[in-house]
Design an enzyme around this catalytic site. Sequence first.
Site, PDB file in Angstrom:
ATOM      1  N   HIS A  57      21.946  26.976  12.974  1.00  0.00           N
ATOM      2  CA  HIS A  57      21.212  28.192  12.626  1.00  0.00           C
ATOM      3  C   HIS A  57      21.419  28.503  11.156  1.00  0.00           C
ATOM      4  O   HIS A  57      22.542  28.377  10.677  1.00  0.00           O
ATOM      5  CB  HIS A  57      21.720  29.361  13.476  1.00  0.00           C
ATOM      6  CG  HIS A  57      21.022  30.649  13.192  1.00  0.00           C
ATOM      7  ND1 HIS A  57      19.709  30.871  13.543  1.00  0.00           N
ATOM      8  CD2 HIS A  57      21.446  31.764  12.538  1.00  0.00           C
ATOM      9  CE1 HIS A  57      19.354  32.089  13.148  1.00  0.00           C
ATOM     10  NE2 HIS A  57      20.400  32.649  12.539  1.00  0.00           N
TER      11      HIS A  57
ATOM     12  N   ASP B 258       0.150  -3.378   9.459  1.00  0.00           N
ATOM     13  CA  ASP B 258      -1.226  -2.936   9.704  1.00  0.00           C
ATOM     14  C   ASP B 258      -2.112  -4.064  10.225  1.00  0.00           C
ATOM     15  O   ASP B 258      -3.082  -3.818  10.941  1.00  0.00           O
ATOM     16  CB  ASP B 258      -1.843  -2.383   8.412  1.00  0.00           C
ATOM     17  CG  ASP B 258      -1.316  -1.002   8.057  1.00  0.00           C
ATOM     18  OD1 ASP B 258      -0.391  -0.516   8.738  1.00  0.00           O
ATOM     19  OD2 ASP B 258      -1.824  -0.406   7.078  1.00  0.00           O
TER      20      ASP B 258
ATOM     21  N   GLY C  86      -9.864  12.552   8.696  1.00  0.00           N
ATOM     22  CA  GLY C  86      -8.615  12.029   9.265  1.00  0.00           C
ATOM     23  C   GLY C  86      -7.452  12.461   8.386  1.00  0.00           C
ATOM     24  O   GLY C  86      -7.621  13.258   7.460  1.00  0.00           O
ATOM     25  N   TYR C  87      -6.260  11.880   8.648  1.00  0.00           N
ATOM     26  CA  TYR C  87      -5.088  12.402   7.939  1.00  0.00           C
ATOM     27  C   TYR C  87      -5.105  12.100   6.442  1.00  0.00           C
ATOM     28  O   TYR C  87      -4.732  12.954   5.631  1.00  0.00           O
ATOM     29  CB  TYR C  87      -3.782  11.943   8.618  1.00  0.00           C
ATOM     30  CG  TYR C  87      -3.238  10.597   8.173  1.00  0.00           C
ATOM     31  CD1 TYR C  87      -2.311  10.511   7.140  1.00  0.00           C
ATOM     32  CD2 TYR C  87      -3.648   9.423   8.785  1.00  0.00           C
ATOM     33  CE1 TYR C  87      -1.802   9.281   6.742  1.00  0.00           C
ATOM     34  CE2 TYR C  87      -3.143   8.202   8.398  1.00  0.00           C
ATOM     35  CZ  TYR C  87      -2.227   8.122   7.373  1.00  0.00           C
ATOM     36  OH  TYR C  87      -1.734   6.908   6.972  1.00  0.00           O
ATOM     37  N   ILE C  88      -5.613  10.932   6.044  1.00  0.00           N
ATOM     38  CA  ILE C  88      -5.583  10.602   4.608  1.00  0.00           C
ATOM     39  C   ILE C  88      -6.525  11.528   3.838  1.00  0.00           C
ATOM     40  O   ILE C  88      -6.156  12.110   2.808  1.00  0.00           O
ATOM     41  CB  ILE C  88      -5.925   9.114   4.385  1.00  0.00           C
ATOM     42  CG1 ILE C  88      -4.820   8.223   4.969  1.00  0.00           C
ATOM     43  CG2 ILE C  88      -6.114   8.815   2.889  1.00  0.00           C
ATOM     44  CD1 ILE C  88      -5.064   6.730   4.858  1.00  0.00           C
TER      45      ILE C  88
ATOM     46  N   LYS D   4       2.450  11.626  -1.241  1.00  0.00           N
ATOM     47  CA  LYS D   4       3.387  12.736  -1.040  1.00  0.00           C
ATOM     48  C   LYS D   4       3.813  13.345  -2.374  1.00  0.00           C
ATOM     49  O   LYS D   4       4.111  14.549  -2.454  1.00  0.00           O
ATOM     50  CB  LYS D   4       4.605  12.281  -0.224  1.00  0.00           C
ATOM     51  CG  LYS D   4       4.397  12.449   1.260  1.00  0.00           C
ATOM     52  CD  LYS D   4       3.523  11.404   1.892  1.00  0.00           C
ATOM     53  CE  LYS D   4       2.274  11.839   2.539  1.00  0.00           C
ATOM     54  NZ  LYS D   4       1.509  10.741   3.143  1.00  0.00           N
TER      55      LYS D   4
ATOM     56  N   THR E  95       0.837  -1.205   0.000  1.00  0.00           N
ATOM     57  CA  THR E  95       0.000   0.000   0.000  1.00  0.00           C
ATOM     58  C   THR E  95       0.868   1.250   0.000  1.00  0.00           C
ATOM     59  O   THR E  95       0.670   2.171  -0.800  1.00  0.00           O
ATOM     60  CB  THR E  95      -0.880   0.012   1.275  1.00  0.00           C
ATOM     61  OG1 THR E  95      -1.642  -1.196   1.311  1.00  0.00           O
ATOM     62  CG2 THR E  95      -1.802   1.212   1.318  1.00  0.00           C
TER      63      THR E  95
HETATM   64  C1  FAD Z   1      -3.258   7.324   0.973  1.00  0.00           C
HETATM   65  C2  FAD Z   1      -2.400   6.745   2.080  1.00  0.00           C
HETATM   66  C3  FAD Z   1      -1.347   7.485   2.571  1.00  0.00           C
HETATM   67  C4  FAD Z   1      -0.540   6.957   3.568  1.00  0.00           C
HETATM   68  N1  FAD Z   1       0.492   7.721   4.031  1.00  0.00           N
HETATM   69  C5  FAD Z   1       1.298   7.236   4.990  1.00  0.00           C
HETATM   70  C6  FAD Z   1       2.409   7.983   5.442  1.00  0.00           C
HETATM   71  O1  FAD Z   1       2.653   9.109   4.995  1.00  0.00           O
HETATM   72  N2  FAD Z   1       3.205   7.436   6.389  1.00  0.00           N
HETATM   73  C7  FAD Z   1       2.956   6.194   6.912  1.00  0.00           C
HETATM   74  O2  FAD Z   1       3.710   5.743   7.780  1.00  0.00           O
HETATM   75  N3  FAD Z   1       1.917   5.454   6.489  1.00  0.00           N
HETATM   76  C8  FAD Z   1       1.084   5.949   5.545  1.00  0.00           C
HETATM   77  N4  FAD Z   1       0.051   5.173   5.092  1.00  0.00           N
HETATM   78  C9  FAD Z   1      -0.168   3.855   5.722  1.00  0.00           C
HETATM   79  C10 FAD Z   1       0.792   2.813   5.131  1.00  0.00           C
HETATM   80  O3  FAD Z   1       0.589   2.736   3.748  1.00  0.00           O
HETATM   81  C11 FAD Z   1       0.579   1.471   5.791  1.00  0.00           C
HETATM   82  O4  FAD Z   1       0.732   1.607   7.187  1.00  0.00           O
HETATM   83  C12 FAD Z   1       1.587   0.433   5.299  1.00  0.00           C
HETATM   84  O5  FAD Z   1       1.520   0.279   3.898  1.00  0.00           O
HETATM   85  C13 FAD Z   1       1.306  -0.929   5.960  1.00  0.00           C
HETATM   86  O6  FAD Z   1       2.244  -1.867   5.531  1.00  0.00           O
HETATM   87  P1  FAD Z   1       1.954  -3.431   5.619  1.00  0.00           P
HETATM   88  O7  FAD Z   1       3.234  -4.083   5.230  1.00  0.00           O
HETATM   89  O8  FAD Z   1       1.338  -3.759   6.905  1.00  0.00           O
HETATM   90  O9  FAD Z   1       0.829  -3.736   4.529  1.00  0.00           O
HETATM   91  P2  FAD Z   1       0.533  -3.239   3.055  1.00  0.00           P
HETATM   92  O10 FAD Z   1       1.414  -2.139   2.638  1.00  0.00           O
HETATM   93  O11 FAD Z   1      -0.932  -3.023   2.997  1.00  0.00           O
HETATM   94  O12 FAD Z   1       0.948  -4.488   2.170  1.00  0.00           O
HETATM   95  C14 FAD Z   1       0.286  -5.697   2.223  1.00  0.00           C
HETATM   96  C15 FAD Z   1       0.591  -6.462   0.952  1.00  0.00           C
HETATM   97  O13 FAD Z   1       0.122  -7.777   1.112  1.00  0.00           O
HETATM   98  C16 FAD Z   1      -0.411  -8.252  -0.105  1.00  0.00           C
HETATM   99  N5  FAD Z   1      -1.341  -9.337   0.239  1.00  0.00           N
HETATM  100  C17 FAD Z   1      -2.387  -9.284   1.110  1.00  0.00           C
HETATM  101  N6  FAD Z   1      -2.972 -10.500   1.206  1.00  0.00           N
HETATM  102  C18 FAD Z   1      -2.279 -11.329   0.400  1.00  0.00           C
HETATM  103  C19 FAD Z   1      -2.391 -12.705   0.085  1.00  0.00           C
HETATM  104  N7  FAD Z   1      -3.331 -13.480   0.622  1.00  0.00           N
HETATM  105  N8  FAD Z   1      -1.532 -13.231  -0.804  1.00  0.00           N
HETATM  106  C20 FAD Z   1      -0.570 -12.456  -1.361  1.00  0.00           C
HETATM  107  N9  FAD Z   1      -0.414 -11.158  -1.098  1.00  0.00           N
HETATM  108  C21 FAD Z   1      -1.248 -10.597  -0.221  1.00  0.00           C
HETATM  109  C22 FAD Z   1      -1.063  -7.032  -0.708  1.00  0.00           C
HETATM  110  O14 FAD Z   1      -1.149  -7.140  -2.107  1.00  0.00           O
HETATM  111  C23 FAD Z   1      -0.095  -5.915  -0.291  1.00  0.00           C
HETATM  112  O15 FAD Z   1       0.867  -5.698  -1.290  1.00  0.00           O
HETATM  113  C24 FAD Z   1      -0.779   5.662   4.085  1.00  0.00           C
HETATM  114  C25 FAD Z   1      -1.839   4.897   3.572  1.00  0.00           C
HETATM  115  C26 FAD Z   1      -2.634   5.432   2.586  1.00  0.00           C
HETATM  116  C27 FAD Z   1      -3.757   4.593   2.037  1.00  0.00           C
END
Ligand code: FAD
Length: 464
Positions: free
Chosen positions: A443, A310, A185-187, A53, A43
């Site tokens: 500074h 997450d 919220g922030y998003i 960003k 994500t």
């Molecule tokens: C618009 C937006 C802006 C954001 N901005 C920020 C920011 O500025 N700073 C910040 O810290 N966070 C930000 N976030 C949050 C951040 O994106 C998430 O916290 C982060 O991506 C979580 O990482 P993760 O590894 O837990 O899961 P994810 O990044 O969600 O990745 C999970 C992956 O698992 C894969 N997957 C899931 N199930 C399966 C399966 N059964 N088989 C194979 N693949 C699978 C998916 O395809 C995905 O690629 C933002 C989120 C959004 C939506």
Amino acid sequence: MQQLKTKVLIIGAGTGGYVAGIRCGQLGLDTVLVDGGDGLGGTCLNVGCIPSKAIIHAAGKFETVAKAAGGGTLGITAAAPAIDMSQTVAWKDGIVRKLNAGVAALLKKAKVKVIKGWAEFADAKTCVVKTDEGDIRITAEHVILATGSEPVELPFLPFGGDVISSTEALSLSEVPKKLVVVGGGYIGLELGIAYRKLGAEVAVVEMAERILPLYDKALTDPVAKWLEKHGVELHLGARAGGFGDGKLSITTKDGEPLQLDADKVLVTVGRRPRTQGWGLENMGVAMAGPFVKIDQRCATSMKNVWAVGDLTGEPMLAHKGSAQGEVVAEIIAGHDRVFDPVTIAAVCFTEPEIVSAGLGPKEVAGRDDVIQSVFPFAAIGRALAIEAGEDGGFVRVIANKGDHRILGIQAVGQHVSELSNSFAQMLEMGAVLEDVAGTIHVHPTLGEAFHEASLRALGHAIHI
Ligand SMILES: Cc1cc2nc3c(=O)[nH]c(=O)nc-3n(C[C@H](O)[C@H](O)[C@H](O)COP(=O)(O)OP(=O)(O)OC[C@H]3O[C@@H](n4cnc5c(N)ncnc54)[C@H](O)[C@@H]3O)c2cc1C
């Protein structure tokens, strides 16, 4: 069916999963990483942190030129700007592709086997991955779950057509004339503010009594001021209803029905862990509400099944998942590690930006054993020199009265995201006010506000 056996199997190549993969590889663990999404990085890299960003940055450039055109700024004038969103989105996509390739190269260097496809678990250590080349059954000694999260959909405002999630909002082919953001919220605010800068008329509908309800009011006031100054319509304490014929029905705070014109309705009412549709229920892991339950080692209730990112709960932030991923890889490699950070700093890339690390005023409310000290950016030369001193921004330091140990640091102001790591470092190292006060700050920089806030807490700020 092709069979594969591995020491470590990681599901999900987001910031949690891919970092775990690289670290496993560095530690010499035989590792397979499975992801069914569109590109490595999950994500955050594809439809979250990075693309948002990039769009925010482009919007800021557009706004600067628009200001120069609208009467001039800093002695600079310009012709009215125009934007071709498809080119902006293509530029953003280029950055995403570059980073996708970078992650792929790092995983390759770490000798991690990457499989593209969706995994489904039959039991805790066995999954079948559907790939373009056919199904693969993978068994592993250790499984790291990193399936991330997805946007929450409102039943009366399902995604589709002009009702969009943050994912679609990052790839619009043109700037909507009227954008309604449901969820302050922030998003929602990061994207709503970016589209306002790009010229859209923006309204925000938020159920709580104020925007960014997770942050204290003093931190969110400068953002509320920006929204007001830039004509963003705020409907607080209001509930969104259905959407049709270009109108979103809402119920205002006073219980009155109202129709808001909208070309696009961006629904950002939160994200939920991705726990459905891949056999989690067959793995025998305990849950903590909607999240997978983990302990301080990121271990689930099932032996040698780990979870990061997450999927494991708040804060749902990229850097939390990465840090957990590193910890889990090291534990599997035999190191003695726990995931026990003093703080996970959070940033809102709004206008102005907000940073929060450690305890805030809400957490210390009613305590008379703490000092709270604030220093305004209006008294910082660098802030004035880069037009970042007039939006009500400040740095706040909260510390114990007795031993001066710093408990929390917050800031609101332009570019304060860049101060977040300095805040986290001080908290992580158990700094006292004298540590910050005794550090010579460069500074002219915005970081001087942190120095001055600490001096002020000690009763001898220089520039106020
Ligand atoms: C618009 C937006 C802006 C954001 N901005 C920020 C920011 O500025 N700073 C910040 O810290 N966070 C930000 N976030 C949050 C951040 O994106 C998430 O916290 C982060 O991506 C979580 O990482 P993760 O590894 O837990 O899961 P994810 O990044 O969600 O990745 C999970 C992956 O698992 C894969 N997957 C899931 N199930 C399966 C399966 N059964 N088989 C194979 N693949 C699978 C998916 O395809 C995905 O690629 C933002 C989120 C959004 C939506």
